[in-house]
Motif scaffolding. Structure first.
Motif, PDB file in Angstrom:
ATOM      1  N   VAL A 171       0.856  -1.182   0.000  1.00 23.18           N
ATOM      2  CA  VAL A 171       0.000   0.000   0.000  1.00 23.18           C
ATOM      3  C   VAL A 171       0.889   1.228   0.000  1.00 23.18           C
ATOM      4  N   VAL A 172       0.804   2.020  -1.060  1.00 21.87           N
ATOM      5  CA  VAL A 172       1.537   3.280  -1.136  1.00 21.87           C
ATOM      6  C   VAL A 172       0.593   4.368  -0.640  1.00 21.87           C
ATOM      7  N   TRP A 173       0.925   4.911   0.520  1.00 21.29           N
ATOM      8  CA  TRP A 173       0.064   5.881   1.200  1.00 21.29           C
ATOM      9  C   TRP A 173       0.541   7.300   0.883  1.00 21.29           C
ATOM     10  N   VAL A 174      -0.350   8.121   0.342  1.00 21.96           N
ATOM     11  CA  VAL A 174      -0.018   9.505   0.010  1.00 21.96           C
ATOM     12  C   VAL A 174      -1.060  10.425   0.646  1.00 21.96           C
ATOM     13  N   PHE A 199       1.645  -8.545 -10.231  1.00 25.32           N
ATOM     14  CA  PHE A 199       1.131  -7.404  -9.494  1.00 25.32           C
ATOM     15  C   PHE A 199      -0.189  -6.949 -10.119  1.00 25.32           C
ATOM     16  N   SER A 200      -1.145  -6.591  -9.283  1.00 21.51           N
ATOM     17  CA  SER A 200      -2.417  -6.097  -9.796  1.00 21.51           C
ATOM     18  C   SER A 200      -3.015  -5.098  -8.812  1.00 21.51           C
ATOM     19  N   LEU A 245       6.097  -0.954  -8.671  1.00 16.77           N
ATOM     20  CA  LEU A 245       4.646  -1.079  -8.622  1.00 16.77           C
ATOM     21  C   LEU A 245       3.984  -0.197  -9.678  1.00 16.77           C
ATOM     22  N   VAL A 246       4.546   0.983  -9.889  1.00 16.81           N
ATOM     23  CA  VAL A 246       4.038   1.878 -10.938  1.00 16.81           C
ATOM     24  C   VAL A 246       4.217   1.225 -12.301  1.00 16.81           C
ATOM     25  N   THR A 247       5.399   0.662 -12.526  1.00 18.36           N
ATOM     26  CA  THR A 247       5.679   0.010 -13.804  1.00 18.36           C
ATOM     27  C   THR A 247       4.730  -1.153 -14.062  1.00 18.36           C
ATOM     28  N   ALA A 248       4.438  -1.924 -13.011  1.00 12.66           N
ATOM     29  CA  ALA A 248       3.621  -3.118 -13.169  1.00 12.66           C
ATOM     30  C   ALA A 248       2.132  -2.825 -13.305  1.00 12.66           C
ATOM     31  N   THR A 249       1.663  -1.754 -12.647  1.00 15.25           N
ATOM     32  CA  THR A 249       0.218  -1.507 -12.616  1.00 15.25           C
ATOM     33  C   THR A 249      -0.232  -0.259 -13.351  1.00 15.25           C
TER      34      THR A 249
END
Length: 323
Positions: A216-219, A247-248, A298-302
Motif C-alpha cells: 500500500v503506497v500511502w499519500v 502485481f495487480s 509497482l508503478v511500472t507493473a500496474t
C-alpha cells in the motif's frame, strides 16, 4: 557559492532530499515541473561538505545558501527521502578537521528549519522507522500483527521459536539500508548460531501462510494498493527478482483502510509504503511501513498514478502553511 538572496520568499519550488540516483525523485520531479510548472531542487546530503553551505540570521530574518541546491528558501514543500540514516559525505585524508557529527548537525538543522510542508517531517520519519513503534501503534490502531518477539536473549529467542505452531521469520532489526539481511524462515541450523543475537537484537515473527501480499503506497490519505501474487509454494517474504511475481491493482476493506489512516496519523506520516499480508484465514496482517519506501516497480507493473499523486501533494498551495 553565489551567496544569500534576500527579500520576500516566493514559494515557487519543491525540494527533494534524496540519493542522486533515486528514480522516484526523478519521476516526481518531472511531474511537478510539467504538470504544476514549479521548479524542483534536488539535493543529495552525501555531497556535503564538498558542497558549501551557510545559514544566516539577521534583522531581515533567516536565509540559507547551498552551492549545490540554489533556492532553498523558496521551497513550498520538501520530500524527505535520503539514505537511512542521513549522513554527510566521508572525506578521509582530505581534511583533518572534518567532523561528521558537526556536518550532520549543520546540514540537518539547516534543512529541517525550512518553513515548508514536509513529506515526511524528519522527526516523525525517524521515530516511525522503528518497527517496534510501528507494531505498538498498529495494534492500538486496530490492525492485526503476527505474534512477534524482538530480543538479544538467545534463550528467549529459542523458546519463542520452538513454541510457535508454524514457521517463524527471522530478521535483524536496524534502520540503515543494506545493513540487515532480508527476512527468512528460521531453520534448525539457525539454533546453533542463536548466540549471535547477543551482539545484535533480532525480530522473530510468526510466518503468516497467506493468500497474497499487499503493498500500500500511502499519500496523505490516498491509498494505492497493489496485490502481489507468487507461484504456489514460494515463500513470499520479499519481492525476489528470480521469482515470477504478478502485481495487480486492488482495494482494501473499509475497516482496514480506517485502521491504516489511524496508524499513519498516529505515526505522523504523510507518505509511506506499507506491507500487509492476507492470511488463509482471511485476516489482514500488518507487517511494517517504510517512510521512504520504494514503489517504482509497482508503478511500472500496474500503471497506477502514484508519482502524480505525490507531485500533486508537494505542489498543493493549501499545504504551504509551515511546519
Amino acid at each position: 557559492m553565489s551567496g544569500f538572496r534576500r527579500g520576500p520568499a516566493r514559494r515557487d519550488s519543491v525540494l527533494i532530499v534524496c540519493d542522486t540516483g533515486d528514480p522516484h525523485a526523478a519521476a516526481v520531479a518531472t511531474m511537478v515541473e510539467q504538470v504544476h510548472g514549479l521548479e524542483v531542487i534536488r539535493f543529495d546530503p552525501s555531497t556535503y561538505p564538498r558542497a558549501y553551505g551557510s545559514f544566516r540570521v539577521d534583522r531581515l530574518g533567516t536565509a540559507r545558501a547551498m552551492s549545490r541546491a540554489v533556492g532553498l528558501d523558496r521551497a513550498r514543500s520538501v520530500w524527505w527521502r535520503p539514505a537511512t540514516p542521513s549522513r554527510s559525505a566521508l572525506m578521509p585524508g582530505i581534511d583533518s578537521d572534518f567532523e561528521p557529527d558537526a556536518c550532520d548537525s549543520f546540514l540537518e538543522g539547516m534543512l529541517w528549519s525550512i518553513p515548508a510542508h514536509w513529506v515526511n517531517d524528519p522527526g516523525a520519519d525517524r521515530t516511525a522507522s522503528r518497527r517496534i513503534v510501528q507494531w505498538e501503534t498498529a495494534v492500538r490502531a486496530g490492525l492485526r500483527v503476527p505474534e512477534t518477539l524482538v530480543t538479544n536473549d538467545p534463550d528467549e529467542a529459542r523458546s519463542f521459536t520452538e513454541s510457535r505452531p508454524g514457521p517463524v521469520v527471522f530478521k535483524r532489526d536496524g534502520t540503515r539500508r543494506g545493513s540487515c539481511p532480508q527476512a527468512r524462515i528460521v531453520t534448525r541450523e539457525d539454533f546453533a548460531r542463536m548466540s549471535d543475537i547477543r551482539r545484535c537484537p533480532a525480530a522473530f515473527q510468526d510466518y503468516v501462510q497467506s493468500e497474497c501480499e499487499l503493498r500500500v503506497v500511502w499519500v496523505d490519505g490516498v491509498e494505492w494498493t497493489v496485490r502481489v501474487d507468487a507461484p504456489p509454494g514460494v515463500q513470499r517474504l520479499v519481492d525476489r527478482p528470480a521469482v515470477e511475481v504478478s502485481f495487480s491493482a486492488t482495494t482494501l476493506p473499509a475497516s482496514v483502510s480506517k485502521s491504516l489512516a489511524t496508524l499513519m496519523g498516529a505515526l505522523g506520516l504523510g507518505f509511506g509504503v506499507l506491507d500487509l499480508r492476507v492470511g488463509l484465514d482471511g485476516e489482514y496482517y500488518f507487517l511494517e511501513v517504510d517512510p521512504r519506501g520504494r514503489f517504482d516497480h509497482l508503478v511500472t507493473a500496474t500503471g497506477l498514478p502514484m508519482f502524480r499523486s505525490i507531485a500533486d501533494l508537494l505542489a498543493d498551495d493549501e499545504m504551504v502553511t509551515g511546519r
